[in-house]
Write a protein that holds these residues in place. Sequence first.
Motif, PDB file in Angstrom:
ATOM      1  N   LYS A  43       0.833  -1.200   0.000  1.00  0.00           N
ATOM      2  CA  LYS A  43       0.000   0.000   0.000  1.00  0.00           C
ATOM      3  C   LYS A  43       0.870   1.254   0.000  1.00  0.00           C
ATOM      4  O   LYS A  43       0.627   2.191  -0.759  1.00  0.00           O
ATOM      5  CB  LYS A  43      -0.921  -0.023   1.213  1.00  0.00           C
ATOM      6  N   ALA A  44       1.897   1.254   0.831  1.00  0.00           N
ATOM      7  CA  ALA A  44       2.806   2.402   0.887  1.00  0.00           C
ATOM      8  C   ALA A  44       3.536   2.582  -0.440  1.00  0.00           C
ATOM      9  O   ALA A  44       3.677   3.708  -0.928  1.00  0.00           O
ATOM     10  CB  ALA A  44       3.803   2.223   2.027  1.00  0.00           C
ATOM     11  N   ALA A  45       3.985   1.499  -1.030  1.00  0.00           N
ATOM     12  CA  ALA A  45       4.738   1.576  -2.284  1.00  0.00           C
ATOM     13  C   ALA A  45       3.857   2.016  -3.450  1.00  0.00           C
ATOM     14  O   ALA A  45       4.304   2.748  -4.332  1.00  0.00           O
ATOM     15  CB  ALA A  45       5.384   0.225  -2.586  1.00  0.00           C
ATOM     16  N   ALA A  46       2.606   1.576  -3.462  1.00  0.00           N
ATOM     17  CA  ALA A  46       1.687   1.959  -4.540  1.00  0.00           C
ATOM     18  C   ALA A  46       1.137   3.360  -4.336  1.00  0.00           C
ATOM     19  O   ALA A  46       0.706   4.010  -5.290  1.00  0.00           O
ATOM     20  CB  ALA A  46       0.541   0.960  -4.633  1.00  0.00           C
ATOM     21  N   GLY A  47       1.129   3.817  -3.080  1.00  0.00           N
ATOM     22  CA  GLY A  47       0.583   5.133  -2.789  1.00  0.00           C
ATOM     23  C   GLY A  47      -0.935   5.154  -2.799  1.00  0.00           C
ATOM     24  O   GLY A  47      -1.551   6.214  -2.866  1.00  0.00           O
ATOM     25  N   THR A  48      -1.552   3.977  -2.722  1.00  0.00           N
ATOM     26  CA  THR A  48      -3.000   3.864  -2.705  1.00  0.00           C
ATOM     27  C   THR A  48      -3.395   2.548  -2.056  1.00  0.00           C
ATOM     28  O   THR A  48      -2.626   1.590  -2.078  1.00  0.00           O
ATOM     29  CB  THR A  48      -3.579   3.954  -4.138  1.00  0.00           C
ATOM     30  N   HIS A  91       3.121   2.036 -11.265  1.00  0.00           N
ATOM     31  CA  HIS A  91       3.871   2.385 -10.050  1.00  0.00           C
ATOM     32  C   HIS A  91       5.304   1.862 -10.144  1.00  0.00           C
ATOM     33  O   HIS A  91       5.697   0.975  -9.394  1.00  0.00           O
ATOM     34  CB  HIS A  91       3.192   1.783  -8.819  1.00  0.00           C
ATOM     35  N   PRO A  92       6.113   2.407 -11.058  1.00  0.00           N
ATOM     36  CA  PRO A  92       7.492   1.942 -11.146  1.00  0.00           C
ATOM     37  C   PRO A  92       8.248   2.321  -9.873  1.00  0.00           C
ATOM     38  O   PRO A  92       7.875   3.260  -9.176  1.00  0.00           O
ATOM     39  CB  PRO A  92       8.041   2.678 -12.370  1.00  0.00           C
ATOM     40  N   GLY A  93       9.260   1.579  -9.585  1.00  0.00           N
ATOM     41  CA  GLY A  93      10.049   1.884  -8.392  1.00  0.00           C
ATOM     42  C   GLY A  93       9.808   0.883  -7.285  1.00  0.00           C
ATOM     43  O   GLY A  93       9.866  -0.324  -7.492  1.00  0.00           O
ATOM     44  N   VAL A 144       8.663  -4.557  -4.062  1.00  0.00           N
ATOM     45  CA  VAL A 144       7.799  -5.147  -3.045  1.00  0.00           C
ATOM     46  C   VAL A 144       7.017  -6.334  -3.611  1.00  0.00           C
ATOM     47  O   VAL A 144       6.857  -7.356  -2.941  1.00  0.00           O
ATOM     48  CB  VAL A 144       6.848  -4.075  -2.461  1.00  0.00           C
ATOM     49  N   LEU A 145       6.541  -6.225  -4.837  1.00  0.00           N
ATOM     50  CA  LEU A 145       5.736  -7.311  -5.423  1.00  0.00           C
ATOM     51  C   LEU A 145       6.490  -8.638  -5.516  1.00  0.00           C
ATOM     52  O   LEU A 145       5.866  -9.699  -5.503  1.00  0.00           O
ATOM     53  CB  LEU A 145       5.213  -6.907  -6.802  1.00  0.00           C
ATOM     54  N   THR A 146       7.816  -8.583  -5.592  1.00  0.00           N
ATOM     55  CA  THR A 146       8.584  -9.831  -5.684  1.00  0.00           C
ATOM     56  C   THR A 146       8.502 -10.644  -4.407  1.00  0.00           C
ATOM     57  O   THR A 146       8.758 -11.851  -4.426  1.00  0.00           O
ATOM     58  CB  THR A 146      10.071  -9.566  -6.013  1.00  0.00           C
ATOM     59  N   ARG A 147       8.121  -9.999  -3.284  1.00  0.00           N
ATOM     60  CA  ARG A 147       8.044 -10.694  -1.996  1.00  0.00           C
ATOM     61  C   ARG A 147       6.613 -10.945  -1.538  1.00  0.00           C
ATOM     62  O   ARG A 147       6.403 -11.491  -0.464  1.00  0.00           O
ATOM     63  CB  ARG A 147       8.777  -9.871  -0.929  1.00  0.00           C
ATOM     64  N   GLU A 207      -5.922  -9.410  -3.706  1.00  0.00           N
ATOM     65  CA  GLU A 207      -5.324  -8.863  -2.482  1.00  0.00           C
ATOM     66  C   GLU A 207      -3.812  -9.050  -2.586  1.00  0.00           C
ATOM     67  O   GLU A 207      -3.336 -10.165  -2.861  1.00  0.00           O
ATOM     68  CB  GLU A 207      -5.826  -9.613  -1.245  1.00  0.00           C
ATOM     69  N   VAL A 208      -3.062  -7.973  -2.388  1.00  0.00           N
ATOM     70  CA  VAL A 208      -1.597  -8.008  -2.451  1.00  0.00           C
ATOM     71  C   VAL A 208      -1.081  -7.921  -1.026  1.00  0.00           C
ATOM     72  O   VAL A 208      -1.224  -6.901  -0.356  1.00  0.00           O
ATOM     73  CB  VAL A 208      -1.060  -6.835  -3.302  1.00  0.00           C
ATOM     74  N   LEU A 209      -0.502  -9.032  -0.564  1.00  0.00           N
ATOM     75  CA  LEU A 209      -0.100  -9.167   0.846  1.00  0.00           C
ATOM     76  C   LEU A 209       1.418  -9.326   0.971  1.00  0.00           C
ATOM     77  O   LEU A 209       1.958 -10.386   0.703  1.00  0.00           O
ATOM     78  CB  LEU A 209      -0.781 -10.395   1.455  1.00  0.00           C
ATOM     79  N   PRO A 210       2.121  -8.270   1.378  1.00  0.00           N
ATOM     80  CA  PRO A 210       3.554  -8.394   1.595  1.00  0.00           C
ATOM     81  C   PRO A 210       3.809  -9.163   2.889  1.00  0.00           C
ATOM     82  O   PRO A 210       2.904  -9.308   3.715  1.00  0.00           O
ATOM     83  CB  PRO A 210       4.036  -6.955   1.703  1.00  0.00           C
ATOM     84  N   PRO A 211       5.036  -9.646   3.073  1.00  0.00           N
ATOM     85  CA  PRO A 211       5.357 -10.318   4.332  1.00  0.00           C
ATOM     86  C   PRO A 211       5.153  -9.345   5.505  1.00  0.00           C
ATOM     87  O   PRO A 211       5.459  -8.169   5.402  1.00  0.00           O
ATOM     88  CB  PRO A 211       6.833 -10.674   4.196  1.00  0.00           C
ATOM     89  N   PHE A 212       4.612  -9.862   6.578  1.00  0.00           N
ATOM     90  CA  PHE A 212       4.391  -9.039   7.763  1.00  0.00           C
ATOM     91  C   PHE A 212       5.417  -9.396   8.822  1.00  0.00           C
ATOM     92  O   PHE A 212       5.829 -10.542   8.940  1.00  0.00           O
ATOM     93  CB  PHE A 212       2.983  -9.291   8.329  1.00  0.00           C
ATOM     94  N   ALA A 213       5.832  -8.419   9.591  1.00  0.00           N
ATOM     95  CA  ALA A 213       6.780  -8.654  10.677  1.00  0.00           C
ATOM     96  C   ALA A 213       6.176  -9.642  11.664  1.00  0.00           C
ATOM     97  O   ALA A 213       5.039  -9.511  12.062  1.00  0.00           O
ATOM     98  CB  ALA A 213       7.121  -7.339  11.381  1.00  0.00           C
ATOM     99  N   GLY A 214       6.933 -10.659  11.998  1.00  0.00           N
ATOM    100  CA  GLY A 214       6.476 -11.657  12.950  1.00  0.00           C
ATOM    101  C   GLY A 214       5.525 -12.672  12.373  1.00  0.00           C
ATOM    102  O   GLY A 214       5.014 -13.528  13.068  1.00  0.00           O
ATOM    103  N   GLY A 215       5.243 -12.591  11.049  1.00  0.00           N
ATOM    104  CA  GLY A 215       4.257 -13.506  10.474  1.00  0.00           C
ATOM    105  C   GLY A 215       4.816 -14.398   9.426  1.00  0.00           C
ATOM    106  O   GLY A 215       5.942 -14.441   9.107  1.00  0.00           O
TER     107      GLY A 215
END
Length: 84
Positions: free
Chosen positions: A13-18, A39-41, A46-49, A76-84
């Motif tokens: 969400k932060a990387a996409a800005g939405t 959303h280049p950059g 982030v999507l690779t993870r 749903e795009v779910l990045p790794p979460f801390a502790g998860g």
Amino acid sequence: MAAGTIRYWAAAKAAAGTAEEPYAATTLAEALDAARRRHPGELVRVLTRCSFLVDGDPVGTRRHETVRLAEGGTVEVLPPFAGG
């Protein structure tokens, strides 16, 4: 081609800005390619993870080119979460 919604969570969400945006694609691969172009950059990295849910079902190790998207569906795009 189907139209639906991509929802980004946490770092995605932060990387996409939405939090969400529409997709117009036949497969998950097409939808993600379009998101990378919009959303280049940081989102590209982030999507690779990330893991993905399509209409509530985990994509897992399936090739994104084989995951078909439905009209009115949700990705749903779910990045790794801390502790998860």
